[in-house]
Design an enzyme around this catalytic site. Structure first.
Site, PDB file in Angstrom:
ATOM      1  N   LYS A 139       0.867  -1.177   0.000  1.00  0.00           N
ATOM      2  CA  LYS A 139       0.000   0.000   0.000  1.00  0.00           C
ATOM      3  C   LYS A 139       0.904   1.226   0.000  1.00  0.00           C
ATOM      4  O   LYS A 139       1.975   1.208   0.601  1.00  0.00           O
ATOM      5  CB  LYS A 139      -0.874   0.034   1.258  1.00  0.00           C
ATOM      6  CG  LYS A 139      -1.935  -1.060   1.299  1.00  0.00           C
ATOM      7  CD  LYS A 139      -2.771  -0.929   2.554  1.00  0.00           C
ATOM      8  CE  LYS A 139      -3.808  -2.041   2.629  1.00  0.00           C
ATOM      9  NZ  LYS A 139      -4.570  -1.960   3.887  1.00  0.00           N
ATOM     10  N   HIS A 142       0.428   5.903   3.636  1.00  0.00           N
ATOM     11  CA  HIS A 142      -0.694   6.798   3.919  1.00  0.00           C
ATOM     12  C   HIS A 142      -0.262   7.875   4.914  1.00  0.00           C
ATOM     13  O   HIS A 142       0.555   7.630   5.792  1.00  0.00           O
ATOM     14  CB  HIS A 142      -1.865   5.987   4.495  1.00  0.00           C
ATOM     15  CG  HIS A 142      -3.157   6.727   4.482  1.00  0.00           C
ATOM     16  ND1 HIS A 142      -3.521   7.598   5.477  1.00  0.00           N
ATOM     17  CD2 HIS A 142      -4.159   6.761   3.571  1.00  0.00           C
ATOM     18  CE1 HIS A 142      -4.706   8.128   5.185  1.00  0.00           C
ATOM     19  NE2 HIS A 142      -5.110   7.627   4.040  1.00  0.00           N
ATOM     20  N   HIS A 145       0.116   7.385   8.719  1.00  0.00           N
ATOM     21  CA  HIS A 145       1.298   6.817   9.368  1.00  0.00           C
ATOM     22  C   HIS A 145       2.337   7.892   9.729  1.00  0.00           C
ATOM     23  O   HIS A 145       3.353   7.583  10.345  1.00  0.00           O
ATOM     24  CB  HIS A 145       1.962   5.769   8.469  1.00  0.00           C
ATOM     25  CG  HIS A 145       1.208   4.478   8.417  1.00  0.00           C
ATOM     26  ND1 HIS A 145       1.235   3.553   9.440  1.00  0.00           N
ATOM     27  CD2 HIS A 145       0.387   3.976   7.473  1.00  0.00           C
ATOM     28  CE1 HIS A 145       0.464   2.529   9.113  1.00  0.00           C
ATOM     29  NE2 HIS A 145      -0.059   2.761   7.936  1.00  0.00           N
TER      30      HIS A 145
END
Length: 579
Positions: A139, A142, A145
């Site tokens: 992923k 984001h 985080h």
């Protein structure tokens, strides 16, 4: 430094009250400064001495305070002693204050200012393992985080600066049922060519697509379960695809960390502990801690009355492990491998219960060191969006911070010529992100505000960087004037003294930060220092002053600049020299 004065006052108190001088060190604190207002330098709280049994706990506290203040004698170090409401105030010799506070900056010890304080003797030393950031592979990184990443980095920097051996660990989410979904989904929706062109974007698209499909397609859910079982059984085709996803992700993440100025000593992941997780299950079974429910899941009973009213699930009915099972294995493995003295996990507050269960199970298994494990939770960031209003990935946030900062700098009349304006804008933009995040208690949610965050005035990371760059410019312009020897009596006016009084608090601020692991203490200390420096710039000009006065003032500004830079580095901010 502060320790010299704290120790001198403690000796005086020890002699008067017939107690070890060490007993008074923690009770003596530097007095916070107020602009334009003269204050004492240190205060002693009488309530603390009563609580410790050094003074009788009964009787009139104010009478006790006044009596002790009258008994204490002034000397060449302490020139004024006065009683306040439940406190005794101490004012030290002004010339000595200047001399002792600025001494380290002329002896090559400027990077150690405040770090050799006797306050730190009570802190835990040894090896500290900090687990932070910990994004999920396959992923894009984001923005959610970001908090774990910068908070964990601050804690690691702080512990390291105080003398701990620090292991910085990034524990990647690289295992679990989401990889069953992704593996099954890639077989149906994935494309190796797209994976090469834009790896994480393509995996993100596949993941979104397969989740939609699984919502109404039972076959897809079963395919996901089958793929994850193949992973747990080490079937080569499934493992090969998973490894490809993992390698792609770690490479991209390293680029983001480089931009943030963050490094890790260890990249580890849940996958590393899959076999050990099964060993943990066997240990729990042999200790009689693992129970099987009617549904066939494996659970540990955490209820105080052992009535199964509060259980933690460690095994699915098909025998596959869960996140907490692998976390138990990871903790045990780290203790064996690193012999840490403390381990700190930095994750959002939604995982508070997870860590409560983790530590409780470790203790039930007989691992007493679980008492030295700590979870540092934090709140959520609200409204972190780019101009387009999309869901944000961290790279987009960093790009936007850099672009906005570069735009602001290009419009400012005070911006200096610089070799790499984009790099400076990047560093200042990241400073702004960090300071906005760190100003309040970590547990609080906060609203992200681009405009407020990037203001050059006010309590922002931009203001910290601007102040540091301005001090660097002052030093460069006057490098011939700087001298190791200077006359302390030329810095005894209130503006200079106020800065020095503020610097007296630096070790206390670091001590407080080390105790509760909150960056707000250091951020607020540095912002206050910047406001005091701004006043001193106006009131203590270097240009046009007599040479000896200019040298003394430069020494003051040089010391303030060093402390500012040191504090910024602990926060994870790279100080810039031109802005």
């Amino acid at each position: 430094m502060a320790c010299f004065f704290r120790r001198s006052i403690a000796v005086k108190l020890g002699r008067t009250l017939q107690h070890s001088e060490d007993a008074f060190i923690p009770a003596l604190t530097a007095v916070p400064v107020f602009k334009k207002q003269q204050t004492a330098d240190f205060k002693l709280c009488i309530g603390t001495l009563r609580a410790k049994g050094i003074l009788p706990s009964g009787g009139d506290i104010q009478l006790q305070t006044q009596r002790l203040a009258n008994q204490l004698e002034r000397d060449s170090v302490v020139e004024e002693i006065s009683a306040g409401p439940g406190v005794i105030n101490f004012k030290v010799n002004r010339k000595l204050l200047v001399q002792k506070l600025l001494e380290p900056f002329g002896t090559g010890e400027k990077d150690r200012f405040g770090l050799n304080s006797e306050l730190f003797t009570t802190l835990k030393r040894g090896t500290t393992l900090v687990e932070y950031s910990s994004p999920n592979i396959a992923k894009k990184f984001h923005a959610g985080h970001l908090r774990s990443t910068i908070i964990g980095n601050f804690i690691a920097n702080l512990k390291q600066s105080l003398g701990n051996n620090v292991i910085r660990m990034n524990y990647l989410g690289d295992w679990g049922m989401q990889f069953g979904l992704l593996g099954a989904g890639f077989g149906q929706f994935g494309c190796q060519d797209k994976l090469k062109q834009n790896p994480l974007q393509h995996l993100f698209e596949v993941y979104v697509q397969v989740n939609k499909e699984a919502e109404h397609n039972e076959d897809m859910k079963q395919a996901a379960r089958d793929f994850f079982r193949q992973l747990e059984q080490h079937q080569s085709q499934a493992v090969s695809l998973w490894q490809q996803f993992r390698d792609i992700t770690v490479k991209e993440y390293r680029d983001v960390y480089k931009r943030l100025g963050i490094h890790f000593d260890v990249y580890c992941g849940e996958s590393f502990h899959q076999d050990q997780a099964q060993e943990v299950v066997q240990q729990l079974q042999s200790q009689g801690l693992l129970k099987t429910t009617e549904k066939g899941t494996g659970v540990v009973d955490l209820s105080p009355n052992e009535d199964m009213s509060s259980v933690c699930t460690l095994l699915r009915s098909d025998g596959t492990t869960l996140y907490i099972t692998r976390d138990l294995a990871a903790a045990i493995n780290r203790r064996e491998k690193y012999s840490f003295d403390e381990m700190i996990y930095v994750t959002d507050k939604s995982q508070v219960n997870h860590f409560y269960q983790l530590f409780k199970i470790l203790l039930a298994m007989g691992h007493s060191w679980a008492d030295r494990c700590q979870h540092v939770p934090f709140g959520l960031v609200q409204g972190m969006k780019t101009r387009t209003g999309e869901v944000v990935f961290l790279e987009d946030v960093l790009d936007e911070a850099r672009a906005r900062m570069q735009h602001n700098m290009s419009r400012s009349n005070t911006t200096k010529e610089m070799d790499d304006p984009e790099d400076t804008a990047e560093k200042v933009g990241i400073s702004a992100l960090i300071v906005q995040d760190f100003k309040g208690p970590l547990l609080s949610d906060y609203k992200f505000d681009w405009d407020r965050m990037l203001q050059a005035q006010g309590d922002t990371g931009v203001f910290l960087q601007y102040t540091h760059a301005r001090l660097c410019s002052l030093m460069q312009k006057n490098e011939r004037e700087e001298a190791a020897a200077f006359d302390p009596s030329l810095l005894v006016e209130q503006t200079s003294v106020t800065i020095l009084q503020h610097l007296l608090r630096y070790d206390e601020v670091l001590y407080q930060s080390a105790q509760d692991l909150q960056p707000k203490h250091l951020v607020n200390f540095l912002l206050k220092l910047c406001h005091l420096i701004a006043s001193a710039h106006r009131e203590l000009p270097v240009k046009g002053s007599p040479k000896d006065v200019a040298q003394a003032r430069l020494q003051l500004f040089s010391g303030a600049c060093s402390v500012l830079a040191n504090g910024m580095r602990i926060l994870g901010i790279t100080p810039v020299q031109k802005m």
